[in-house]
Design a protein around this motif. Structure first.
Motif, PDB file in Angstrom:
ATOM      1  N   LEU A  80      68.067 -15.354 -10.508  1.00  0.00           N
ATOM      2  CA  LEU A  80      69.096 -14.472 -10.779  1.00  0.00           C
ATOM      3  C   LEU A  80      69.398 -14.088  -9.228  1.00  0.00           C
ATOM      4  O   LEU A  80      70.321 -14.129  -8.851  1.00  0.00           O
ATOM      5  CB  LEU A  80      69.156 -13.488 -11.710  1.00  0.00           C
ATOM      6  N   LEU A  81      68.595 -13.049  -8.961  1.00  0.00           N
ATOM      7  CA  LEU A  81      68.742 -12.158  -7.787  1.00  0.00           C
ATOM      8  C   LEU A  81      69.303 -12.999  -6.488  1.00  0.00           C
ATOM      9  O   LEU A  81      69.955 -12.784  -5.856  1.00  0.00           O
ATOM     10  CB  LEU A  81      67.565 -11.456  -7.535  1.00  0.00           C
ATOM     11  N   PRO A  86      73.695 -14.009  -2.382  1.00  0.00           N
ATOM     12  CA  PRO A  86      74.590 -14.967  -1.523  1.00  0.00           C
ATOM     13  C   PRO A  86      76.142 -15.049  -2.014  1.00  0.00           C
ATOM     14  O   PRO A  86      76.892 -15.100  -1.250  1.00  0.00           O
ATOM     15  CB  PRO A  86      73.858 -16.197  -1.544  1.00  0.00           C
ATOM     16  N   VAL A  87      76.134 -14.864  -3.146  1.00  0.00           N
ATOM     17  CA  VAL A  87      77.509 -15.111  -4.087  1.00  0.00           C
ATOM     18  C   VAL A  87      78.181 -13.907  -3.454  1.00  0.00           C
ATOM     19  O   VAL A  87      79.465 -14.141  -3.126  1.00  0.00           O
ATOM     20  CB  VAL A  87      77.676 -15.488  -5.278  1.00  0.00           C
ATOM     21  N   GLY A 143      77.153  -8.903   3.724  1.00  0.00           N
ATOM     22  CA  GLY A 143      78.357 -10.064   3.717  1.00  0.00           C
ATOM     23  C   GLY A 143      79.552  -9.500   4.748  1.00  0.00           C
ATOM     24  O   GLY A 143      79.841 -10.059   5.615  1.00  0.00           O
ATOM     25  N   HIS A 144      79.736  -8.359   4.333  1.00  0.00           N
ATOM     26  CA  HIS A 144      81.085  -7.685   5.492  1.00  0.00           C
ATOM     27  C   HIS A 144      80.874  -7.777   6.788  1.00  0.00           C
ATOM     28  O   HIS A 144      81.502  -8.146   7.731  1.00  0.00           O
ATOM     29  CB  HIS A 144      81.251  -6.391   4.824  1.00  0.00           C
ATOM     30  N   THR A 167      69.980 -16.868   4.676  1.00  0.00           N
ATOM     31  CA  THR A 167      69.730 -15.774   3.471  1.00  0.00           C
ATOM     32  C   THR A 167      68.779 -16.434   2.302  1.00  0.00           C
ATOM     33  O   THR A 167      67.980 -15.882   2.008  1.00  0.00           O
ATOM     34  CB  THR A 167      70.959 -15.284   2.777  1.00  0.00           C
ATOM     35  N   GLY A 168      69.178 -17.845   2.176  1.00  0.00           N
ATOM     36  CA  GLY A 168      68.260 -18.361   1.012  1.00  0.00           C
ATOM     37  C   GLY A 168      66.932 -18.745   1.469  1.00  0.00           C
ATOM     38  O   GLY A 168      66.028 -18.498   0.651  1.00  0.00           O
ATOM     39  N   LEU A 169      66.675 -19.007   2.815  1.00  0.00           N
ATOM     40  CA  LEU A 169      65.268 -19.246   3.333  1.00  0.00           C
ATOM     41  C   LEU A 169      64.651 -17.876   3.363  1.00  0.00           C
ATOM     42  O   LEU A 169      63.152 -17.633   2.807  1.00  0.00           O
ATOM     43  CB  LEU A 169      65.452 -19.962   4.573  1.00  0.00           C
TER      44      LEU A 169
END
Length: 209
Positions: A80-81, A86-87, A143-144, A167-169
């Motif tokens: 979930l986190l 990222p979304v 994100g901003h 970010t995913g890595l």
């Protein structure tokens, strides 16, 4: 049933998750030559986006913390986190690119590391929706910041793909470290890592205010 509730399941996942974290770290290192791009075009936009969270310690420690905290929350947290962050971060980037202001962005980024680090130190396990709200709230600031630093001549899509991949890595690195928490020494190491993340965030927070 969570990984914490099923030690055998956690043991089974420990090796692949740790391997994933090693591969993720290797990918980050291999990407370093691409950072020489000027930020123009698709390739430059991708490398600029990839570099932004990797080279910014305030971003890096917070993103690792998301994966680390998610691992401590169990299977649902692991999935979930690292999806929520990222979304929502992409939404925040859109606001930044559009020039829509978000107050106290730098302070919010620094505070994310402080709060997430402390949640890890004290092994806080709130309801999953609460954890998602906390992570999503801080993702907006990250994100901003990414969006407002989009190079003028770069592809926004490529730039976004770069920072989302990085970010995913970083989340994977955190998950891999968190998978070591099935032992007393591992738990101590994870708590110590959370403390270090909070200290880094506190240092940036002082500078932001």
């Amino acid at each position: 049933m969570t990984i914490k509730e099923n030690p055998n399941m956690r043991d089974m996942m420990s090796k692949p998750l740790t391997t994933a974290s090693i591969l993720a770290a290797s990918s980050l290192l291999l990407a370093s030559p691409a950072l020489a791009h000027t930020g123009t075009g698709i390739a430059g936009g991708f490398s600029s986006g990839f570099a932004h969270p990797v080279l910014g310690w305030d971003h890096l420690v917070a993103m690792v913390a998301v994966g680390l905290w998610g691992a401590s929350l169990g299977t649902r947290g692991i999935w979930l986190l690292p999806i929520v962050f990222p979304v929502v971060m992409a939404i925040g980037a859109g606001l930044g690119i559009a020039g829509m202001p978000v107050p106290a962005v730098e302070a919010g980024i620094a505070a994310s590391a402080v709060v997430l680090g402390l949640l890890i130190v004290f092994m806080v396990r709130p309801p999953m929706w609460v954890a998602g709200v906390i992570v999503g709230f801080f993702a907006l600031f990250h994100g901003h910041a990414h969006g407002t630093e989009l190079p003028a001549a770069a592809s926004a899509l490529a730039y976004g793909a770069g920072f989302v991949l990085a970010t995913g890595l970083l989340h994977l690195c955190g998950i891999g470290i968190g998978s070591l928490g099935n032992s007393r020494i591992g738990n101590i190491a994870i708590r110590a890592g959370g403390g270090a993340i909070s200290l880094v965030g506190a240092a940036f927070l002082v500078g932001a205010v």
